[in-house]
Write an enzyme that holds these catalytic residues in place. Structure first.
Site, PDB file in Angstrom:
ATOM      1  N   THR A 268      14.939  24.166 -13.870  1.00 50.53           N
ATOM      2  CA  THR A 268      15.541  23.044 -13.126  1.00 50.53           C
ATOM      3  C   THR A 268      17.058  23.202 -13.051  1.00 50.53           C
ATOM      4  OG1 THR A 268      13.793  21.648 -14.000  1.00 50.53           O
ATOM      5  CG2 THR A 268      15.669  20.522 -13.021  1.00 50.53           C
TER       6      THR A 268
ATOM      7  N   HIS B  74      17.965  25.503 -10.319  1.00 51.45           N
ATOM      8  CA  HIS B  74      17.900  24.842  -9.004  1.00 51.45           C
ATOM      9  C   HIS B  74      19.163  24.016  -8.756  1.00 51.45           C
ATOM     10  CE1 HIS B  74      13.840  25.960  -7.897  1.00 51.45           C
ATOM     11  NE2 HIS B  74      13.420  25.634  -9.114  1.00 51.45           N
TER      12      HIS B  74
END
Ligand code: ZN
Length: 351
Positions: free
Chosen positions: A44, A47
């Site tokens: 995450t 990202h």
């Protein structure tokens, strides 16, 4: 106690991250201030670093990242009784509201109003992080710091593996990123029989073998479904643990699942995935589950018990360590396909 600290933050709505000097968080009566010992980088975070479409819709800069960590309690609010200064801790970083429909049903891990520390509010890529006492997890001092730093993804793996029967079951793990790799270890520790793993990256396949997978297949160069069917006497595996989010892997996983089997899906596809529902779910009588986060706090209790018993050997995942300032190196290595975890040390590398 310093007034300011170093933190790794998303400072602007654009690609990249920056080290910034920010105030040490002020805590309320039910909060705990933790001095971060080690933190770990999640997919995450990659990202958010890259500022993809999901990040643009979710992240409100400036915010300090980091939701995988362990540390030492520095200070507690006056109403906190669960931990005291000096305790070794980690935390469940999904903060649930306590009053929505699911929270009332004891399903806090799928709270409608969840806020994630390190995504929606300042996280653990910093010298200090503020955690509500309800979410703090006291760790046994025997748990090594490197394990303490990865309990969030390990909890994902434990939740997925233990979402149905596992002892004596044949298992297929599709996708060998960190959580897939951890799932192999957890499944073996909990008594699964044969664990198959599929993965297209050579580095990750090598890691899957080190983590104890019995058969590691490359679906890009071999008929993995046929091999799994042959190895299981034509029936397919009892349990599918889908960790890739890749449409082809998901479809192949269902083809390799036996009739009556369980499919637990954790990987997050970025597009709609066509499935042969008739043949792969309905006629198979399959059980299909979405898996999100960790059960609060059943997953934590089981995970910590497995760790304390020495049942989870995750050593192959470790090795890469960087001081917080060297975050660019760490993110570049992970983007380049490094198959393990990288730990970041806000206060210098220790332990
Ligand atoms: Zn809720």
């Amino acid at each position: 106690m310093p007034a300011t600290m170093r933190a790794l933050r998303k400072t602007q709505p654009a690609k990249g991250l920056a080290i910034a000097s920010v105030g040490v968080p002020a805590i309320g009566p039910t909060d705990v201030l933790v001095r971060v010992r080690a933190a770990s980088i999640c997919g995450t975070d990659l990202h958010i670093y890259g500022w993809d479409r999901w990040s643009q819709g979710r992240i409100k800069p400036p915010v300090t990242l980091g939701h995988e960590f362990c540390g030492t309690v520095e200070r507690t609010g006056e109403e906190v009784t669960a931990v005291k200064a000096g305790d070794f801790v980690s935390a469940e970083m999904h903060v649930n509201c306590g009053h929505c429909h699911q929270c009332r049903l004891g399903e806090a891990h799928i709270c409608q109003n969840v806020r994630i520390i390190g995504i929606d509010q300042d996280g653990a890529f910093a010298e200090f992080v503020k955690i509500p006492a309800s979410n703090i997890i006291k760790l046994d001092p025997s748990i090594p710091e490197r394990y303490g730093a990865i309990l969030d993804p390990l909890g994902n793996a434990v939740h997925t593996v233990l979402a149905g029967p596992i002892a004596g079951q044949t298992v297929l793990v599709t996708g060998c990123g960190p959580i897939g790799l951890m799932s192999i270890v957890v499944a073996k520790a909990c008594g699964s029989s044969t664990v198959f793993a599929t993965e297209t990256s050579e580095q990750r396949r090598a890691m899957a073998k080190k983590m104890g997978a019995d058969a590691v297949l490359n679906p890009a160069s071999e008929d993995a479904v046929r091999k799994i069917l042959v190895e299981t006497g034509g029936t397919g595996v009892d349990v599918l643990l889908e960790m890739s989010g890749n449409p082809t892997a998901i479809q192949q996983g269902f083809k390799a699942l036996r009739a009556g089997g369980r499919a637990s899906l954790l990987g997050i596809p970025t597009e709609n995935v066509p499935l042969d529902l008739v043949n792969d779910v309905i006629f198979k009588g399959a059980t299909v589950q979405g898996i999100y986060g960790r059960r609060m706090y059943e997953t934590w209790v089981k995970m910590l018990a497995l760790l304390k018993a020495g049942r989870l050997n995750l050593e192959p995942l470790f090795g890469e360590r960087e001081p917080l300032e060297k975050f660019e190196d760490a993110f570049a290595k992970l983007q380049g396909g490094l198959p393990g975890k990288i730990l970041l040390y806000p206060d210098g590398i220790s332990g």
